[in-house]
Enzyme design. Structure first.
Site, mmCIF file in Angstrom:
data_model
loop_
_atom_site.group_PDB
_atom_site.id
_atom_site.type_symbol
_atom_site.label_atom_id
_atom_site.label_comp_id
_atom_site.label_asym_id
_atom_site.label_seq_id
_atom_site.Cartn_x
_atom_site.Cartn_y
_atom_site.Cartn_z
ATOM 1 N N ASP A 18 0.855 -1.190 0.000
ATOM 2 C CA ASP A 18 0.000 0.000 0.000
ATOM 3 C C ASP A 18 0.892 1.241 0.000
ATOM 4 O O ASP A 18 1.728 1.416 0.893
ATOM 5 C CB ASP A 18 -0.889 -0.017 1.254
ATOM 6 C CG ASP A 18 -2.053 0.940 1.166
ATOM 7 O OD1 ASP A 18 -2.127 1.706 0.183
ATOM 8 O OD2 ASP A 18 -2.899 0.928 2.080
ATOM 9 N N ASP A 112 -3.302 2.569 -5.741
ATOM 10 C CA ASP A 112 -2.180 2.617 -4.802
ATOM 11 C C ASP A 112 -2.027 1.392 -3.920
ATOM 12 O O ASP A 112 -1.259 1.424 -2.946
ATOM 13 C CB ASP A 112 -2.302 3.865 -3.923
ATOM 14 C CG ASP A 112 -3.588 3.890 -3.110
ATOM 15 O OD1 ASP A 112 -4.506 3.116 -3.419
ATOM 16 O OD2 ASP A 112 -3.664 4.687 -2.157
ATOM 17 N N GLU A 113 -2.700 0.289 -4.214
ATOM 18 C CA GLU A 113 -2.517 -0.898 -3.382
ATOM 19 C C GLU A 113 -2.811 -2.156 -4.180
ATOM 20 O O GLU A 113 -3.585 -2.151 -5.149
ATOM 21 C CB GLU A 113 -3.404 -0.850 -2.132
ATOM 22 C CG GLU A 113 -4.884 -0.801 -2.413
ATOM 23 C CD GLU A 113 -5.725 -0.862 -1.147
ATOM 24 O OE1 GLU A 113 -5.377 -1.631 -0.222
ATOM 25 O OE2 GLU A 113 -6.730 -0.138 -1.084
#
Length: 402
Positions: A18, A112-113
């Site tokens: 993350d 983003d993860e």
């Protein structure tokens, strides 16, 4: 639990990676003079909403989805930036390409993860901890931003571990350590526990995951429903059989509308977003899909076009939920009477309706919304499209809006 030693990765093959304060971190990379200062990414003005904030801003209580005006009251020295979705998408593509160079089993959750299954990469790169540290170093060296990594035997625990490792850390939770890690956490940490479910559990005196784990499953099922009770019981004991699912073919559905004349009235835009959201959700339900991401498209009078997206906590096929997200995205733009030519709503990252747990909310309002929309679907099949519409899509004289 371990914060680093690679010898402690026995039984751990799942990583959750993350990016830390992703949008804000990318902005600081672009403007290094802002490093170490509070930075907020989001819409300005009275209706702007925070989409990301550096940890320096978070120390003042600033968080995503907070009105920007309130964030600035909490942290008046913060720098507010409008954001650049194209740039964030470009950085995300580079990061995901790095992940796929390690293993083909990469399951992105948002820009983003992502989850990674590294069971097949050990001979080449070492165990899961070594791979996690390698990824953290590569992301920093290549992108100038930091990420946090959770290492575990299941997706659920890996995600919780990455959260606990933030910012810029790595946490390993071996199978034998899961209970010691999981049971002290608040019940709200369990996937699928929304505000109302949490309220019910707290009324029962269940404050931690450990409290919940030791309640008979039948008691839980009476409190929150058969499926939800069984789901929470399994998670409370760290049982999560789901595998890392690599990228599926991109699926999306949506609608857009070009106005007859340019529009600068937010109320008109909101009404059109509602209509498009209802149509989009109807297509989701008819196809048996749930959407993980809602995207809006806005084209201005000069034909300049922007898009904004938000990934939902839980996938949905409910028009009101799609609209609430679409409207929040539009309002976060902070437009001040800008003349708009076109708006669109798109549901993306679709999953089959039976393949993912729905939000475990108990409120009659939420259940009623979906039931009402299903009833509208039945009416449309019998009487034609548009037979039932939200009241706000009617003209003041009672006639349907076109």
């Amino acid at each position: 639990m371990s914060s680093g030693s690679s010898s402690r990765a026995a039984g751990c093959t799942v990583l959750h990676v993350d990016m830390d304060a992703f949008f804000a971190s990318v902005e600081v990379r672009r403007r290094p003079e802002l490093a170490g200062t509070p930075v907020i990414v989001g819409g300005a003005g009275n209706r702007g909403v925070v989409t990301s904030a550096t940890y320096e801003a978070r120390r003042y209580g600033v968080h995503a989805a907070m009105p920007t005006s309130r964030a600035l009251r909490l942290c008046p020295t913060a720098t507010v930036l409008p954001g650049d979705v194209a740039l964030y998408a470009e950085v995300s593509r580079s990061v995901m390409a790095l992940f796929r160079s390690i293993t083909p089993l990469v399951e992105p959750l948002s820009l983003d993860e992502a989850f990674l299954d590294v069971s097949g990469a050990g001979r080449r790169l070492g165990d899961a901890v070594a791979i996690g540290e390698y990824l953290r170093a590569r992301v920093f060296d290549e992108q100038g931003i930091t990420c946090s990594v959770g290492v575990a035997g299941t997706k659920f625990v890996a995600k919780l571990a990455s959260t606990a490792a933030k910012p810029d850390g790595l946490l390993v939770v071996r199978p034998a350590e899961v209970m010691a890690f999981l049971h002290p956490l608040p019940v709200g940490a369990l996937w699928g526990v929304g505000a109302r479910t949490e309220e019910v559990l707290l009324r029962l005196g269940l404050r931690t995951v450990g409290d919940l784990a030791h309640v008979p499953v039948r008691t839980l099922q009476r409190a929150v429903g058969p499926a939800a009770g069984a789901h929470l019981h399994e998670l409370s004991w760290g049982r999560d059989p789901r595998r890392v699912v690599p990228d599926e073919p991109e699926r999306s559905t949506g609608h857009e509308e070009t106005f007859g004349t340019d529009v600068d009235d937010p109320a008109v835009i909101h009404r059109e977003l509602l209509r498009l959201s209802e149509r989009t959700a109807g297509r989701l339900r008819s196809g048996g899909w749930l959407a993980r991401t809602v995207t809006i498209k806005v084209r201005f009078a000069d034909f300049a076009t922007i898009t904004r997206s938000r990934t939902l906590d839980v996938a949905t096929d409910v028009g009101q939920e799609v609209y609430d997200t679409a409207r929040a995205l539009f309002d976060a733009l902070g437009l001040d009477r800008a003349r708009i030519r076109l708006v669109g709503v798109r549901a993306e990252r679709l999953v089959r309706a039976g393949s993912t747990p729905r939000q475990l909310e108990l409120g009659a309002r939420e259940r009623g919304r979906r039931e009402a929309e299903l009833a509208a679907d039945r009416a449309a099949r019998r009487f034609g499209a548009g037979a039932v519409r939200p009241a706000t899509l009617l003209h003041p004289d009672g006639q349907r809006a076109p």
